[in-house]
Write an enzyme that holds these catalytic residues in place. Structure first.
Site, mmCIF file in Angstrom:
data_model
loop_
_atom_site.group_PDB
_atom_site.id
_atom_site.type_symbol
_atom_site.label_atom_id
_atom_site.label_comp_id
_atom_site.label_asym_id
_atom_site.label_seq_id
_atom_site.Cartn_x
_atom_site.Cartn_y
_atom_site.Cartn_z
ATOM 1 N N LYS A 10 -11.046 -0.045 3.507
ATOM 2 C CA LYS A 10 -10.861 0.515 2.168
ATOM 3 C C LYS A 10 -10.566 -0.601 1.146
ATOM 4 O O LYS A 10 -10.292 -1.743 1.531
ATOM 5 C CB LYS A 10 -9.730 1.553 2.221
ATOM 6 C CG LYS A 10 -10.062 2.750 3.140
ATOM 7 C CD LYS A 10 -8.899 3.745 3.185
ATOM 8 C CE LYS A 10 -9.243 4.960 4.042
ATOM 9 N NZ LYS A 10 -8.116 5.948 4.079
ATOM 10 N N PHE A 58 -2.971 15.679 -3.342
ATOM 11 C CA PHE A 58 -3.236 14.243 -3.439
ATOM 12 C C PHE A 58 -4.727 13.911 -3.516
ATOM 13 O O PHE A 58 -5.102 12.731 -3.585
ATOM 14 C CB PHE A 58 -2.580 13.491 -2.273
ATOM 15 C CG PHE A 58 -3.000 13.969 -0.899
ATOM 16 C CD1 PHE A 58 -4.187 13.552 -0.319
ATOM 17 C CD2 PHE A 58 -2.187 14.845 -0.183
ATOM 18 C CE1 PHE A 58 -4.568 13.979 0.939
ATOM 19 C CE2 PHE A 58 -2.570 15.290 1.087
ATOM 20 C CZ PHE A 58 -3.764 14.858 1.645
ATOM 21 N N THR A 97 -2.069 8.330 10.438
ATOM 22 C CA THR A 97 -2.512 8.486 9.050
ATOM 23 C C THR A 97 -1.475 7.948 8.067
ATOM 24 O O THR A 97 -1.801 7.224 7.122
ATOM 25 C CB THR A 97 -2.753 9.986 8.764
ATOM 26 O OG1 THR A 97 -3.656 10.491 9.741
ATOM 27 C CG2 THR A 97 -3.296 10.212 7.371
ATOM 28 N N ARG A 108 -2.865 0.128 10.593
ATOM 29 C CA ARG A 108 -2.182 0.781 9.469
ATOM 30 C C ARG A 108 -0.702 0.427 9.448
ATOM 31 O O ARG A 108 -0.111 0.254 8.372
ATOM 32 C CB ARG A 108 -2.377 2.293 9.565
ATOM 33 C CG ARG A 108 -3.805 2.728 9.208
ATOM 34 C CD ARG A 108 -4.076 4.162 9.583
ATOM 35 N NE ARG A 108 -5.301 4.680 8.961
ATOM 36 C CZ ARG A 108 -5.776 5.895 9.176
ATOM 37 N NH1 ARG A 108 -5.138 6.727 10.001
ATOM 38 N NH2 ARG A 108 -6.875 6.302 8.572
ATOM 39 N N ASN A 122 -3.763 3.252 3.545
ATOM 40 C CA ASN A 122 -3.732 2.986 4.993
ATOM 41 C C ASN A 122 -4.907 2.127 5.473
ATOM 42 O O ASN A 122 -5.217 2.102 6.648
ATOM 43 C CB ASN A 122 -3.585 4.287 5.780
ATOM 44 C CG ASN A 122 -4.670 5.290 5.464
ATOM 45 O OD1 ASN A 122 -5.665 4.963 4.823
ATOM 46 N ND2 ASN A 122 -4.492 6.505 5.925
ATOM 47 N N HIS A 125 -10.437 3.698 7.352
ATOM 48 C CA HIS A 125 -10.798 5.051 7.774
ATOM 49 C C HIS A 125 -11.466 4.944 9.136
ATOM 50 O O HIS A 125 -12.260 4.035 9.375
ATOM 51 C CB HIS A 125 -11.790 5.677 6.784
ATOM 52 C CG HIS A 125 -12.418 6.927 7.331
ATOM 53 N ND1 HIS A 125 -11.777 8.135 7.328
ATOM 54 C CD2 HIS A 125 -13.605 7.132 7.968
ATOM 55 C CE1 HIS A 125 -12.554 9.039 7.913
ATOM 56 N NE2 HIS A 125 -13.666 8.464 8.314
HETATM 57 P P1 DAT Z 1 -7.051 10.159 8.843
HETATM 58 O O1 DAT Z 1 -7.497 9.177 7.788
HETATM 59 O O2 DAT Z 1 -5.987 9.574 9.739
HETATM 60 O O3 DAT Z 1 -8.205 10.761 9.607
HETATM 61 P P2 DAT Z 1 -6.905 12.640 7.311
HETATM 62 O O4 DAT Z 1 -8.362 12.813 7.576
HETATM 63 O O5 DAT Z 1 -6.011 13.784 7.614
HETATM 64 O O6 DAT Z 1 -6.324 11.353 8.096
HETATM 65 O O7 DAT Z 1 -6.661 12.256 5.788
HETATM 66 C C1 DAT Z 1 -7.581 11.433 5.119
HETATM 67 C C2 DAT Z 1 -6.818 10.524 4.168
HETATM 68 O O8 DAT Z 1 -6.078 11.292 3.217
HETATM 69 C C3 DAT Z 1 -5.774 9.651 4.860
HETATM 70 O O9 DAT Z 1 -6.337 8.455 5.380
HETATM 71 C C4 DAT Z 1 -4.784 9.394 3.758
HETATM 72 C C5 DAT Z 1 -4.844 10.649 2.918
HETATM 73 N N1 DAT Z 1 -3.738 11.558 3.212
HETATM 74 C C6 DAT Z 1 -3.651 12.430 4.261
HETATM 75 N N2 DAT Z 1 -2.495 13.116 4.220
HETATM 76 C C7 DAT Z 1 -1.836 12.671 3.111
HETATM 77 C C8 DAT Z 1 -0.579 12.991 2.503
HETATM 78 N N3 DAT Z 1 0.247 13.929 3.025
HETATM 79 N N4 DAT Z 1 -0.228 12.340 1.367
HETATM 80 C C9 DAT Z 1 -1.044 11.401 0.828
HETATM 81 N N5 DAT Z 1 -2.247 11.067 1.348
HETATM 82 C C10 DAT Z 1 -2.632 11.679 2.468
HETATM 83 MG MG MG Z 2 -9.761 12.009 8.948
#
Ligand code: DAT
Ligand code: MG
Length: 167
Positions: A10, A58, A97, A108, A122, A125
């Site tokens: 990212k 968010f 995450t 991360r 983080n 992806h």
């Molecule tokens: P991952 O990237 O671990 O697959 P995800 O698909 O649930 O996780 O979420 C995608 C992205 O969204 C993640 O990299 C960061 C953001 N995100 C997820 N939950 C969040 C939260 N509670 N507050 C802020 N950003 C969040």
């Molecule tokens: Mg995801």
């Protein structure tokens, strides 16, 4: 079982010069890189990529983050890794995450942070399962950009299709 997984480094990862470190960490998996590109992320691609989160509070900040608007680095590095248990191996290396909850030695955990406005920066992806990996890979790559045949593709002959070639 051989799998493909989409990895995005990212904009914060690129801005902080973490590309080499992240690729080194990912090389521990012994997986094969079968595609890579640097992408300036259009709004519709960012929204489509994270469409499962579009109702979250968010979401608007997340889209800005992926497009590099928060880091003045409007690019991401997209890669496809391929090999045995690719998704599990890459997600383990990536860590949770929430970067504050991620294993400290994970990518991360090492390089991520949560901003004061609550954005999870983080750094990478990683696709979460095979179905998502296929959906995401088809969003970010054309068949010709991948050196193996991951999914069925078809040839098209487009008349009057303009494209740039080397002069
Ligand atoms: P991952 O990237 O671990 O697959 P995800 O698909 O649930 O996780 O979420 C995608 C992205 O969204 C993640 O990299 C960061 C953001 N995100 C997820 N939950 C969040 C939260 N509670 N507050 C802020 N950003 C969040
Ligand atoms: Mg995801």
């Amino acid at each position: 079982m051989n799998q493909a997984v989409l990895i995005l480094i990212k904009p914060d990862g690129l801005k902080k010069s973490l590309t080499g470190n992240i690729l080194t960490r990912l090389s521990e998996t012994k997986l094969e890189i079968v595609a890579s590109r640097i992408v300036r992320v259009p709004q519709h691609l960012a929204e489509e990529h994270y469409k499962h989160l579009k109702d979250k509070p968010f979401f608007p900040e997340l889209i800005k983050y992926l497009r590099g608007e928060l880091h003045d680095r409007r690019k991401v590095m997209a890669l496809i890794y391929w090999g045995k248990d690719a998704i599990k191996k890459c997600r383990e290396l990536a860590g949770s995450t929430n970067p504050e909850e991620a294993e400290p030695t994970s990518i991360r955990g090492s390089y991520g942070r949560i901003t004061t406005s609550g954005v999870y920066e983080n750094v990478i992806h990683v696709s979460s399962n095979e179905e998502e990996a296929e959906r995401e890979i088809k969003l970010w790559f054309q068949p010709e950009e991948i050196i193996v045949d991951l999914y069925p593709a078809k040839e098209t002959a487009e008349k009057n299709c303009k494209r740039k070639v080397w002069a």
